[in-house]
Design an enzyme around this catalytic site. Structure first.
Site, PDB file in Angstrom:
ATOM      1  N   ASP A 176      75.161  10.354  52.129  1.00  0.00           N
ATOM      2  CA  ASP A 176      74.031  10.494  51.206  1.00  0.00           C
ATOM      3  C   ASP A 176      74.140  11.815  50.445  1.00  0.00           C
ATOM      4  O   ASP A 176      74.802  12.754  50.905  1.00  0.00           O
ATOM      5  CB  ASP A 176      72.707  10.513  51.980  1.00  0.00           C
TER       6      ASP A 176
HETATM    7  N1  URA Z   1      73.442   8.045  57.981  1.00  0.00           N
HETATM    8  C1  URA Z   1      72.563   8.512  57.081  1.00  0.00           C
HETATM    9  O1  URA Z   1      71.365   8.317  57.235  1.00  0.00           O
HETATM   10  N2  URA Z   1      73.036   9.187  56.030  1.00  0.00           N
HETATM   11  C2  URA Z   1      74.341   9.464  55.834  1.00  0.00           C
HETATM   12  O2  URA Z   1      74.708  10.108  54.854  1.00  0.00           O
HETATM   13  C3  URA Z   1      75.247   8.974  56.775  1.00  0.00           C
HETATM   14  C4  URA Z   1      74.776   8.268  57.843  1.00  0.00           C
END
Ligand code: URA
Length: 263
Positions: free
Chosen positions: A102
């Site tokens: 993310d």
């Molecule tokens: N899980 C999440 O919530 N975000 C990420 O970036 C990776 C795994």
């Protein structure tokens, strides 16, 4: 190596496209026009031309990148910096990211031009473990930990998550830990939260659902405010890499990732 594979991994196009280029007479091997995609060439000694330009053999490359928060895992973005913007001195043609993090997540991201490597690591049935370090608002009680370990439902209509590993590291109040929490400016937490319980730890999952760590912790009442991927399978993030830095993986690291995984 097959001619079509050579052209595909040299970023001329996808396998399907390069086969058409070969059949349409756009490719020469050692000066002769070749229209058979399956012929074997020697990538180290034969001279391959596409539209009369010599194609340089790049080979397979694998990068470990320490992704900072604030950039997106995408090739292009009109608003945000992308992970590719950090690779200024490298030709990134044909290179793609293996999975995604993310925008606000930091840490270990792999990039490669090897589609088979990506497939082996990302294919859901391979269950490659990924470990994340988190800070969250909330607390984790024994029954929450049990739920995370057993697998839980994070959204209506979705199947239960696979069992995860969880290791709680710190728990206390925001006031006690705010200087350790690394919260970046994507979160706006003010003094009203001073007595808010907070918790940190490591969560290891073996799937790759969207926002999975955040959603699993949310399902047990915790709101993630800092997230960093620290390992994929046996491979740990090289902590000597500053945020935004990258390096190539060595052969042992590549083997540690895909050595035990069947096709
Ligand atoms: N899980 C999440 O919530 N975000 C990420 O970036 C990776 C795994």
């Amino acid at each position: 190596m097959r001619l079509d594979k050579f052209l595909a991994i040299s970023s001329i196009g996808r396998r399907k496209d390069v086969r058409s280029y070969i059949k349409e007479g756009m490719v020469k091997v050692n000066g002769s026009l070749i229209t058979e995609p399956a012929i074997e060439i020697d990538e180290n000694s034969d001279v391959i031309e596409y539209l009369n330009k010599v194609v340089t053999y790049i080979g397979k490359v694998y990068y470990m990148f320490n992704k900072p928060a604030g950039c997106v895992t995408a090739r292009r973005d009109d608003v945000n910096k992308t992970v590719f913007d950090y690779f200024n001195d490298v030709n990134m043609e044909g290179i793609f990211h293996v999975g995604r993090l993310d925008k606000d997540t930091e840490g270990l991201l792999l990039l490669t031009n090897d589609g088979e490597f990506e497939h082996k690591l990302m294919y859901p049935e391979k269950h490659v473990e990924k470990t994340y370090y988190f800070w969250a608002l909330g607390s984790l009680h024994e029954d929450d930990i049990k739920k995370l370990k057993e697998g839980l439902y994070i959204q209506k209509g979705e199947i239960r998550t696979r069992p995860a590993k969880i290791q709680v590291q710190n728990c206390g109040t925001y006031k006690e830990y705010k200087h350790e929490m690394n919260i970046n400016n994507l979160y706006n937490i003010d003094s009203n939260y001073y007595n808010q319980p907070v918790v940190s730890g490591y969560l290891t999952i073996s799937e790759g659902r969207k926002h999975q760590v955040k959603r699993m912790l949310k399902a047990v009442g915790c709101y993630v405010v800092y997230l960093k991927r620290v390992s994929i399978g046996e491979l740990k993030l090289d902590e000597s890499l500053d945020k935004g830095q990258y390096r190539v993986l060595n052969e042992d690291e590549i083997q540690s990732l895909i050595g035990n995984l069947k096709k």
